[in-house]
Design a protein around this motif. Structure first.
Motif, PDB file in Angstrom:
ATOM      1  N   PRO A  56       0.815  -1.222   0.000  1.00  0.00           N
ATOM      2  CA  PRO A  56       0.000   0.000   0.000  1.00  0.00           C
ATOM      3  C   PRO A  56       0.848   1.272   0.000  1.00  0.00           C
ATOM      4  O   PRO A  56       0.520   2.245  -0.685  1.00  0.00           O
ATOM      5  N   GLY A  57       1.947   1.271   0.762  1.00  0.00           N
ATOM      6  CA  GLY A  57       2.815   2.440   0.791  1.00  0.00           C
ATOM      7  C   GLY A  57       3.495   2.687  -0.543  1.00  0.00           C
ATOM      8  O   GLY A  57       3.599   3.829  -1.005  1.00  0.00           O
ATOM      9  N   GLU A  58       3.985   1.626  -1.150  1.00  0.00           N
ATOM     10  CA  GLU A  58       4.619   1.756  -2.461  1.00  0.00           C
ATOM     11  C   GLU A  58       3.620   2.256  -3.497  1.00  0.00           C
ATOM     12  O   GLU A  58       3.952   3.090  -4.341  1.00  0.00           O
ATOM     13  N   LEU A  59       2.414   1.752  -3.417  1.00  0.00           N
ATOM     14  CA  LEU A  59       1.389   2.162  -4.376  1.00  0.00           C
ATOM     15  C   LEU A  59       1.057   3.638  -4.229  1.00  0.00           C
ATOM     16  O   LEU A  59       0.868   4.344  -5.223  1.00  0.00           O
ATOM     17  N   ARG A  60       1.009   4.112  -2.992  1.00  0.00           N
ATOM     18  CA  ARG A  60       0.708   5.537  -2.781  1.00  0.00           C
ATOM     19  C   ARG A  60       1.785   6.408  -3.397  1.00  0.00           C
ATOM     20  O   ARG A  60       1.489   7.410  -4.054  1.00  0.00           O
ATOM     21  N   VAL A  61       3.042   6.052  -3.214  1.00  0.00           N
ATOM     22  CA  VAL A  61       4.139   6.817  -3.807  1.00  0.00           C
ATOM     23  C   VAL A  61       4.094   6.721  -5.328  1.00  0.00           C
ATOM     24  O   VAL A  61       4.233   7.731  -6.034  1.00  0.00           O
ATOM     25  N   ASP A 166      10.468  23.547  -6.559  1.00  0.00           N
ATOM     26  CA  ASP A 166       9.362  22.869  -7.231  1.00  0.00           C
ATOM     27  C   ASP A 166       8.396  22.368  -6.165  1.00  0.00           C
ATOM     28  O   ASP A 166       8.796  21.623  -5.260  1.00  0.00           O
ATOM     29  N   PRO A 167       7.121  22.771  -6.230  1.00  0.00           N
ATOM     30  CA  PRO A 167       6.181  22.381  -5.169  1.00  0.00           C
ATOM     31  C   PRO A 167       5.959  20.879  -5.050  1.00  0.00           C
ATOM     32  O   PRO A 167       5.524  20.392  -4.000  1.00  0.00           O
ATOM     33  N   ARG A 168       6.269  20.120  -6.100  1.00  0.00           N
ATOM     34  CA  ARG A 168       6.056  18.679  -6.048  1.00  0.00           C
ATOM     35  C   ARG A 168       7.121  17.957  -5.212  1.00  0.00           C
ATOM     36  O   ARG A 168       6.852  16.908  -4.623  1.00  0.00           O
ATOM     37  N   THR A 169       8.309  18.533  -5.166  1.00  0.00           N
ATOM     38  CA  THR A 169       9.441  17.830  -4.551  1.00  0.00           C
ATOM     39  C   THR A 169       9.243  17.547  -3.063  1.00  0.00           C
ATOM     40  O   THR A 169       9.350  16.382  -2.644  1.00  0.00           O
ATOM     41  N   PRO A 170       8.948  18.539  -2.235  1.00  0.00           N
ATOM     42  CA  PRO A 170       8.798  18.225  -0.809  1.00  0.00           C
ATOM     43  C   PRO A 170       7.590  17.342  -0.521  1.00  0.00           C
ATOM     44  O   PRO A 170       7.617  16.542   0.424  1.00  0.00           O
ATOM     45  N   VAL A 171       6.561  17.457  -1.339  1.00  0.00           N
ATOM     46  CA  VAL A 171       5.363  16.637  -1.118  1.00  0.00           C
ATOM     47  C   VAL A 171       5.665  15.167  -1.362  1.00  0.00           C
ATOM     48  O   VAL A 171       5.308  14.291  -0.554  1.00  0.00           O
ATOM     49  N   LEU A 172       6.348  14.864  -2.462  1.00  0.00           N
ATOM     50  CA  LEU A 172       6.650  13.467  -2.769  1.00  0.00           C
ATOM     51  C   LEU A 172       7.630  12.882  -1.754  1.00  0.00           C
ATOM     52  O   LEU A 172       7.474  11.732  -1.319  1.00  0.00           O
ATOM     53  N   ILE A 173       8.618  13.663  -1.356  1.00  0.00           N
ATOM     54  CA  ILE A 173       9.549  13.188  -0.330  1.00  0.00           C
ATOM     55  C   ILE A 173       8.791  12.923   0.970  1.00  0.00           C
ATOM     56  O   ILE A 173       9.022  11.920   1.652  1.00  0.00           O
ATOM     57  N   GLY A 174       7.848  13.815   1.302  1.00  0.00           N
ATOM     58  CA  GLY A 174       7.054  13.632   2.510  1.00  0.00           C
ATOM     59  C   GLY A 174       6.212  12.368   2.471  1.00  0.00           C
ATOM     60  O   GLY A 174       6.105  11.646   3.467  1.00  0.00           O
ATOM     61  N   ILE A 175       5.610  12.083   1.324  1.00  0.00           N
ATOM     62  CA  ILE A 175       4.803  10.867   1.181  1.00  0.00           C
ATOM     63  C   ILE A 175       5.676   9.630   1.345  1.00  0.00           C
ATOM     64  O   ILE A 175       5.313   8.666   2.016  1.00  0.00           O
ATOM     65  N   ALA A 176       6.864   9.662   0.717  1.00  0.00           N
ATOM     66  CA  ALA A 176       7.779   8.521   0.828  1.00  0.00           C
ATOM     67  C   ALA A 176       8.190   8.299   2.284  1.00  0.00           C
ATOM     68  O   ALA A 176       8.282   7.156   2.744  1.00  0.00           O
ATOM     69  N   LYS A 177       8.428   9.374   3.019  1.00  0.00           N
ATOM     70  CA  LYS A 177       8.771   9.249   4.435  1.00  0.00           C
ATOM     71  C   LYS A 177       7.619   8.630   5.212  1.00  0.00           C
ATOM     72  O   LYS A 177       7.810   7.719   6.029  1.00  0.00           O
ATOM     73  N   GLU A 178       6.413   9.139   4.982  1.00  0.00           N
ATOM     74  CA  GLU A 178       5.239   8.645   5.694  1.00  0.00           C
ATOM     75  C   GLU A 178       5.031   7.151   5.470  1.00  0.00           C
ATOM     76  O   GLU A 178       4.608   6.421   6.366  1.00  0.00           O
ATOM     77  N   GLU A 179       5.341   6.693   4.256  1.00  0.00           N
ATOM     78  CA  GLU A 179       5.089   5.296   3.898  1.00  0.00           C
ATOM     79  C   GLU A 179       6.305   4.396   4.136  1.00  0.00           C
ATOM     80  O   GLU A 179       6.266   3.203   3.833  1.00  0.00           O
ATOM     81  N   GLY A 180       7.382   4.959   4.647  1.00  0.00           N
ATOM     82  CA  GLY A 180       8.551   4.150   4.951  1.00  0.00           C
ATOM     83  C   GLY A 180       9.311   3.661   3.742  1.00  0.00           C
ATOM     84  O   GLY A 180       9.998   2.632   3.813  1.00  0.00           O
ATOM     85  N   VAL A 181       9.217   4.375   2.624  1.00  0.00           N
ATOM     86  CA  VAL A 181       9.916   3.953   1.406  1.00  0.00           C
ATOM     87  C   VAL A 181      10.864   5.046   0.902  1.00  0.00           C
ATOM     88  O   VAL A 181      11.174   5.119  -0.281  1.00  0.00           O
ATOM     89  N   CYS A 212      10.745  12.397  -8.897  1.00  0.00           N
ATOM     90  CA  CYS A 212       9.958  11.233  -9.332  1.00  0.00           C
ATOM     91  C   CYS A 212      10.878  10.075  -9.700  1.00  0.00           C
ATOM     92  O   CYS A 212      10.608   8.913  -9.370  1.00  0.00           O
ATOM     93  N   GLY A 213      11.983  10.390 -10.380  1.00  0.00           N
ATOM     94  CA  GLY A 213      12.940   9.339 -10.733  1.00  0.00           C
ATOM     95  C   GLY A 213      13.562   8.705  -9.511  1.00  0.00           C
ATOM     96  O   GLY A 213      13.726   7.478  -9.441  1.00  0.00           O
ATOM     97  N   ALA A 214      13.908   9.536  -8.518  1.00  0.00           N
ATOM     98  CA  ALA A 214      14.493   9.013  -7.285  1.00  0.00           C
ATOM     99  C   ALA A 214      13.496   8.129  -6.546  1.00  0.00           C
ATOM    100  O   ALA A 214      13.849   7.047  -6.045  1.00  0.00           O
ATOM    101  N   ALA A 215      12.249   8.575  -6.487  1.00  0.00           N
ATOM    102  CA  ALA A 215      11.220   7.807  -5.777  1.00  0.00           C
ATOM    103  C   ALA A 215      10.951   6.476  -6.463  1.00  0.00           C
ATOM    104  O   ALA A 215      10.825   5.433  -5.809  1.00  0.00           O
ATOM    105  N   LEU A 216      10.862   6.481  -7.787  1.00  0.00           N
ATOM    106  CA  LEU A 216      10.620   5.235  -8.520  1.00  0.00           C
ATOM    107  C   LEU A 216      11.786   4.261  -8.354  1.00  0.00           C
ATOM    108  O   LEU A 216      11.580   3.049  -8.224  1.00  0.00           O
ATOM    109  N   ALA A 217      13.009   4.790  -8.361  1.00  0.00           N
ATOM    110  CA  ALA A 217      14.177   3.928  -8.166  1.00  0.00           C
ATOM    111  C   ALA A 217      14.153   3.299  -6.776  1.00  0.00           C
ATOM    112  O   ALA A 217      14.514   2.129  -6.603  1.00  0.00           O
ATOM    113  N   ASP A 218      13.709   4.063  -5.780  1.00  0.00           N
ATOM    114  CA  ASP A 218      13.615   3.516  -4.426  1.00  0.00           C
ATOM    115  C   ASP A 218      12.542   2.442  -4.315  1.00  0.00           C
ATOM    116  O   ASP A 218      12.570   1.621  -3.394  1.00  0.00           O
ATOM    117  N   LEU A 219      11.591   2.436  -5.241  1.00  0.00           N
ATOM    118  CA  LEU A 219      10.573   1.379  -5.246  1.00  0.00           C
ATOM    119  C   LEU A 219      11.086   0.095  -5.892  1.00  0.00           C
ATOM    120  O   LEU A 219      10.364  -0.903  -5.955  1.00  0.00           O
TER     121      LEU A 219
END
Length: 271
Positions: A56-61, A166-181, A212-219
């Motif tokens: 579920p966490g990976e899917l949210r990211v 970029d307003p997207r950057t802190p939001v995506l990092i925050g989501i990844a933190k919340e989901e442990g990924v 987005c590239g960093a987050a996808l690579a972490d998945l």
């Protein structure tokens, strides 16, 4: 010619979709009974590539990434789709393809470029990964300087519009933190942002395509396929652009503004 007996021996293995007269199977599941109405499109897209269901966490990211990349207004990809639809309104697929073909190193492709850059730095790093921000900063500083020494830009740094962030950057990092990924790729990417001023003499924002590239690579998704996820997201945006073009056309104005302001230049005097 191949004999009929040899034809019977031909096999084309796949772990994706197959069908019979009575059933369609996808990823080992009964498409109609096990997937339709039970699996979302984002989850299915992840599953098709990773060959596993996301948590579920990976899917949210993952879905946050798709949303972040879907549409950015009148970018060249959107303009290409609209103008192609103007020229060939009978070819929706042509308009969609025209927009997707524009996904490259300046638009959309940064997601893959950044993921591969970060993965390369991590792969070349000797020893274990840093366990402090200072350690990540040191690794990032070295990576930035090496990239610039090679005459290359650092993918994911800078944005033509969002100069202050970029307003997207802190939001995506925050989501990844919340989901442990929030993994090593995001940790390194954040450090690149912190060290950009030290390495380059000016602070550049971390852009949304890069994060987005960093987050996808972490998945754990293959970095050589990350541009495909950008295109998957942008396909939805392009369909929206074409739908809006039908409701409120602008493509002809774009075409005419260029055509009516074209100025002939003698090639002998063209600087």
């Amino acid at each position: 010619m191949t004999a009929a007996g040899d034809q019977d021996k031909l096999k084309f293995p796949t772990s994706l979709g197959t069908s019979t007269a009575t059933e369609i199977r996808l990823l080992g599941q009964d498409l109609a009974q096990d997937l339709m109405g039970k699996v979302g499109f984002g989850e299915l897209a992840f599953w098709l590539v990773a060959m596993r269901r996301p948590t579920p966490g990976e899917l949210r990211v993952f879905e946050a990434v798709l949303v972040a990349l879907a549409d950015h207004g009148f970018t060249p990809t959107a303009i290409a789709a609209r103008v192609t639809y103007l020229s060939a309104p009978d070819s929706l697929q042509g308009a969609m393809a025209a927009g997707l073909l524009g996904g490259g190193s300046r638009f959309l492709g940064v997601t893959e470029d950044c993921g591969q850059f970060l993965a390369g730095v991590l792969a070349e790093h000797d020893g274990g990964l840093p366990d402090t921000d200072a350690g990540w900063d040191e690794l990032a500083l070295e990576a930035i300087r090496k990239q610039r020494a090679d005459g290359k830009f650092v993918p994911g740094l800078g944005h033509p519009n969002h100069k202050d962030g970029d307003p997207r950057t802190p939001v995506l990092i925050g989501i990844a933190k919340e989901e442990g990924v929030r993994g090593p790729h995001l940790r390194l990417f954040e450090a690149v942002g912190r060290m950009s001023e030290t390495a380059l003499g000016r602070k550049l924002p971390l852009n949304g395509a890069g994060v987005c590239g960093a987050a996808l690579a972490d998945l754990g998704l293959p970095t050589e396929l990350l541009r495909g996820f950008s295109l998957l997201a942008r396909a939805a945006g392009l369909l929206g652009q074409i739908a809006e073009e039908r409701r409120n056309p602008v493509a002809n104005d774009i075409y005419m503004s260029v055509d009516r302001n074209a100025v002939y230049v003698d090639p002998e005097h063209d600087a």
